[in-house]
Design an enzyme around this catalytic site. Structure first.
Site, PDB file in Angstrom:
ATOM      1  N   CYS A   8      35.646  35.503  36.334  1.00 53.70           N
ATOM      2  CA  CYS A   8      34.245  35.183  36.644  1.00 53.70           C
ATOM      3  C   CYS A   8      33.771  33.866  36.019  1.00 53.70           C
ATOM      4  O   CYS A   8      33.067  33.078  36.661  1.00 53.70           O
ATOM      5  CB  CYS A   8      33.321  36.339  36.262  1.00 53.70           C
ATOM      6  N   ASP A  27      26.361  35.508  41.802  1.00 52.19           N
ATOM      7  CA  ASP A  27      27.273  36.378  41.060  1.00 52.19           C
ATOM      8  C   ASP A  27      28.722  36.063  41.414  1.00 52.19           C
ATOM      9  O   ASP A  27      29.154  36.251  42.560  1.00 52.19           O
ATOM     10  CB  ASP A  27      26.958  37.843  41.391  1.00 52.19           C
ATOM     11  N   HIS A  42      31.286  37.721  40.650  1.00 53.38           N
ATOM     12  CA  HIS A  42      32.093  38.935  40.808  1.00 53.38           C
ATOM     13  C   HIS A  42      32.178  39.403  42.259  1.00 53.38           C
ATOM     14  O   HIS A  42      32.877  40.368  42.551  1.00 53.38           O
ATOM     15  CB  HIS A  42      31.511  40.066  39.940  1.00 53.38           C
TER      16      HIS A  42
END
Length: 234
Positions: A57, A182, A184
């Site tokens: 990440c 994000d 992820h």
């Protein structure tokens, strides 16, 4: 990547600035003033050209920042691949003995700042928080950053990294919301999907590119925020 042309990595065409567009939701802060990143970035996330699910990440947040430097004309450097990032860190001699090119070792805000310096020739500032709720106390500092530097911020804490694109802050009530891209996310590069569909990410569900409340940051973790500096700003 030119400013107009989409960035293609492997079989993916990356979304450019997916916080903008027809599906973007608005924040929920009453009378909140919005402070946003300036310019554009490419949305790098899990699975873009490399299988990094579960550990990559912060590399992805770094790639988003590198794309911002390139797309804003501050740097000619194309965002490095994960393996190229690892090669740079290995060559710099800054990692521990277990680190090697091709490993699945996390990096954090310190490594992100080293790479921004090495590749983009830019410095970074840091905001250190001993727990998630302290980020709320840094709203003024974050607002100032977005006004003066306009770069995406890399938030590292609790084994997770997030890319912060802006805040909505009511100075009187103290309430704040955070616009997150994000890293992820591992699904398809579709604007409607990343702006509207809540999906399973790294142990939580959220819309991948969305406004989130202070609950996005846990009091069980400390957080280091890396604030990349515009190259003519120290």
């Amino acid at each position: 990547a030119t400013r107009e042309k989409s960035t293609v990595v492997g079989d993916r065409t990356l979304l450019r600035s997916p916080h903008k567009g027809p599906f973007a939701k608005v924040h929920s802060v009453e009378n909140g003033k919005v402070y946003l990143m300036d310019g554009d970035f490419d949305y790098y996330h899990y699975g873009v050209g490399y299988d990094d699910k579960g550990w990559g990440c912060a590399y992805r947040s770094l790639q988003m920042v590198m794309s911002w430097y390139q797309l804003s004309g501050q740097s000619n450097a194309t965002p490095l691949s994960i393996l190229n990032i690892q090669e740079k860190l290995f060559d710099m001699g800054v990692m521990d003995a277990a680190f090697d090119v091709g490993c699945k070792q996390w990096i954090g805000s310190q490594e992100v700042s080293w790479l921004i310096d090495e590749v983009n020739g830019a410095s970074s500032r840091f905001i250190i928080c001993s727990r998630g709720s302290e980020i709320l106390e840094k709203s003024r500092e974050l607002a100032k950053h977005f006004e003066e530097n306009g770069s995406p911020v890399v938030v590292c804490g609790g084994q997770l990294a997030l890319t912060l694109l802006g805040i909505a802050w009511n100075e009187n009530s103290g309430e704040c919301a955070y616009l997150i891209a994000d890293p992820h996310y591992s699904g398809v590069d579709d604007l409607a999907q990343v702006q509207t569909k809540s999906v399973s990410l790294e142990g939580y569900k959220a819309i991948p590119v969305s406004w989130r409340g202070a609950e996005a940051f846990s009091d069980r973790s400390n957080y280091n925020l890396c604030l990349p500096q515009r190259k003519n700003v120290v």
